[in-house]
Design an enzyme around this catalytic site. Structure first.
Site, PDB file in Angstrom:
ATOM      1  N   GLU A 299      31.632 -53.316  61.943  1.00  0.00           N
ATOM      2  CA  GLU A 299      31.059 -53.974  63.128  1.00  0.00           C
ATOM      3  C   GLU A 299      31.517 -53.721  64.188  1.00  0.00           C
ATOM      4  O   GLU A 299      31.317 -53.289  65.692  1.00  0.00           O
ATOM      5  CB  GLU A 299      31.134 -55.794  63.318  1.00  0.00           C
ATOM      6  N   GLU A 308      30.512 -53.518  73.349  1.00  0.00           N
ATOM      7  CA  GLU A 308      29.744 -53.325  72.934  1.00  0.00           C
ATOM      8  C   GLU A 308      29.808 -51.788  73.602  1.00  0.00           C
ATOM      9  O   GLU A 308      29.565 -51.420  74.501  1.00  0.00           O
ATOM     10  CB  GLU A 308      28.151 -53.252  72.778  1.00  0.00           C
ATOM     11  N   ASN A 343      23.530 -67.278  70.766  1.00  0.00           N
ATOM     12  CA  ASN A 343      24.904 -66.756  69.890  1.00  0.00           C
ATOM     13  C   ASN A 343      26.176 -67.490  70.601  1.00  0.00           C
ATOM     14  O   ASN A 343      27.081 -67.781  69.920  1.00  0.00           O
ATOM     15  CB  ASN A 343      25.206 -65.460  69.157  1.00  0.00           C
TER      16      ASN A 343
END
Length: 443
Positions: A299, A308, A343
Site C-alpha cells: 500500500e 498518496e 474513514n
C-alpha cells in the site's frame, strides 16, 4: 511508481468526545522542578508546568483543546492554565497523586504515565502503567487493561511509576533518531553517534524535525536508562508493546523507508490492540506480523509513501454525505494509505484523535500513522467479511487478508499483478523472520 487502487469503507461505532469536555487531570508532584520556559506557539500537554518569562511566575496546563494548550498564553487563557509553584508541580509525568488524594476518573481526559484515579462507578483505584499517543488516550480503566492496572491511592505502589519511561529497570526503549520525524516532549532517541538525547522543549510540531546535535534548545544529552520516554507518545512503555519482529528485521524489510515510519512508532501503536501479532503460537504470530507488513509494503510503496503520490486525486475523497472539515483533504496517507473522510473520522474516533479535522497527522506523527494501519487490520472486513487479524489467527491464509483490504478490486482475477506483489512481499518477510508462509496465499 506507486498506484493506489484500493477504496475501502469502514465504520467504527464510537462517539467522538467534544473537545470542550476534556476535564483537567491533576498530575504529578515532585521534589525537583523541571518546568520549561513558556514559548509562544508551543502546544503543551496536560499537566505541563511552564515558567512565564515576563513575570517569572509558574503556570500549569489543567485543560486541553484539540492541540494540547492550543498555543495559548498562560496569563490570558485561564481555562487552559492555572498559577502554580514549580516545587510542587513538576509537569514531568509520574506519580500523579500525593497524600492519598486521587481524582475521580473523567471520561475523555488524557492521563499521564503513573497517574492514579478513582473510578466513580465502582470506587476502585487504577494507575496508568502504559501510554499511547496521548497518554491514556482517553481510555476506560475497567476496559483498557493494557493502559491501566488496579492500584491503591495512598499506598507505596501508587507513586512508584513516576518520571520514567514505563517503569524502572534497565531496559532501554529509545528509538533511533530519524530525520524529519516530529518527536514529542520527553522522547529519548539514540543518535547515529551512539549518544542519547531527550526532547526538553517543543515547537509547533513537537521537535519540528530538528537534529539533536544541532538544535540544543529542543534537545539535551541524556542516558537511555535515565531518560526513558518521559511523557512522550512514542516510547511504547514496557514489555506490553514488544513485537515479534525485531527492529533489525524491520530495517531489513524496509531499508529505504521514509523517516515517518519508525519501528518505535509501530510498537507504540500496537498497544491499543493487545491481540495484534500476539495471538496463538509463535508461528501464527509471525505469520500475522509478516502479513500485516506485506500489505503495508504494497500500500505504501515499501513505506516510502507518506502521502498518496497522485496529487490529482487529492481533492476527490470527500463524501458529501459524511461531511468534510473546511480546508481539509482526505487522500491516502500513512502505512495503509488511509483515505476518504468517513474513514478518517472512524479511525480518529477509534484511536482518540480528531483525524477528521487534522488528517495530516497520519502523515506527520509516526504513532498515529501506525495506529490507523493497525486499526484497520483489526477492524476492517472489506470483501472478506472477516478482519485480516482473524484471517491469520484462524489460519485462513494470507489471501483472505488481501480480500479484506482490497478484494473487490484485486481478487477473483481483478488485478492478479497486484495480488502477486502482495504475495511476493509476504514470502520475503516470512523468510526474514523465519516462518513458513502457510497455504492459501492468493485470492
Amino acid at each position: 511508481m506507486f498506484h493506489k487502487t484500493r477504496r475501502w469503507l469502514a465504520c467504527v461505532a464510537s462517539v467522538l468526545l467534544p473537545l470542550a469536555a476534556l476535564a483537567w487531570a491533576p498530575s504529578a508532584s515532585a521534589a525537583t522542578c523541571n518546568a520549561v520556559t513558556w514559548q509562544y506557539g508551543t502546544y503543551y500537554r496536560l499537566g505541563d508546568v511552564v515558567r512565564y518569562p515576563n513575570n517569572g511566575s509558574y503556570y500549569k496546563l489543567v485543560n486541553v483543546g484539540g492541540n494540547g494548550s492550543d498555543a495559548t498564553d498562560p496569563t490570558i487563557s485561564t481555562w487552559y492554565w492555572q498559577p502554580t509553584s514549580c516545587d510542587t508541580n513538576s509537569g514531568g509525568g509520574g506519580g500523579g497523586n500525593t497524600g492519598g488524594s486521587c481524582p475521580n476518573w473523567q471520561q475523555g481526559v488524557f492521563y499521564r504515565l503513573g497517574d492514579i484515579v478513582r473510578y466513580p462507578a465502582n470506587g476502585n483505584y487504577y494507575k496508568v502503567v502504559n501510554v499511547g499517543g496521548n497518554g491514556s488516550d482517553g481510555t476506560d480503566p475497567t476496559i483498557s487493561t493494557w493502559y491501566w492496572q488496579p492500584s491503591s491511592c495512598p499506598g507505596g505502589g501508587g507513586g512508584g511509576g513516576g518520571g520514567g519511561g514505563g517503569g524502572g529497570g534497565g531496559t532501554c526503549t529509545a528509538s533511533n533518531w530519524q530525520a524529519g520525524v516530529y518527536y514529542r516532549l520527553g522522547d529519548v532517541v539514540r543518535y547515529s553517534n551512539g549518544n542519547y538525547y531527550k526532547l526538553v522543549n517543543v515547537g509547533g510540531n513537537g521537535s519540528d524535525g530538528t537534529d539533536p546535535t544541532i538544535s540544543t534548545w529542543y534537545w539535551q544529552p541524556t542516558t537511555c536508562s535515565g531518560g526513558g520516554g518521559g511523557g512522550g507518545g512514542g516510547g511504547g512503555g514496557g514489555g506490553g508493546g514488544s513485537f515479534i519482529v525485531s527492529e533489525a528485521q524491520f530495517n531489513q524489510m524496509f531499508p529505504s523507508r521514509n523517516g515517518l515510519y519508525t519501528y518505535n512508532g509501530l510498537v507504540s501503536a500496537m498497544a491499543g490492540w493487545p491481540a495484534f501479532a500476539k495471538t496463538g503460537s509463535d508461528t501464527i504470530k509471525k505469520q500475522e506480523a509478516a502479513a500485516f507488513l506485506a500489505n503495508v509494503a504494497h500500500e505504501s510503496d515499501s513505506l516510502r509513501a507518506t502521502r498518496e503520490y497522485n496529487t490529482a486525486n487529492w481533492p476527490l475523497y470527500c463524501d458529501a454525505g459524511s461531511g468534510c472539515a473546511p480546508g481539509q483533504q482526505y487522500y491516502g496517507r500513512g502505512p495503509i494509505q488511509l483515505s476518504w473522510n468517513y474513514n478518517y473520522r472512524a479511525a480518529g474516533q477509534a484511536i482518540g484523535v480528531d483525524l477528521w479535522s487534522n488528517p495530516d497527522l497520519v502523515a506527520t506523527d509516526s504513532t498515529i500513522a501506525w495506529k490507523t494501519a493497525v486499526w484497520y487490520w483489526m477492524t476492517g472486513t472489506g470483501a472478506a467479511g472477516v478482519t485480516p487479524h482473524d484471517a491469520m489467527v484462524n489460519s485462513w491464509g494470507f489471501g483472505t487478508t488481501i480480500k479484506a483490504i482490497n478484494g473487490s478490486l484485486e481478487c477473483n482475477g481483478g488485478r492478479p499483478d497486484q495480488v502477486q506483489t502482495r504475495i511476493n512481499f509476504y514470502r520475503s518477510f516470512t523468510a526474514i523472520i523465519g516462518v513458513d508462509p502457510g497455504a492459501n496465499l492468493g485470492c
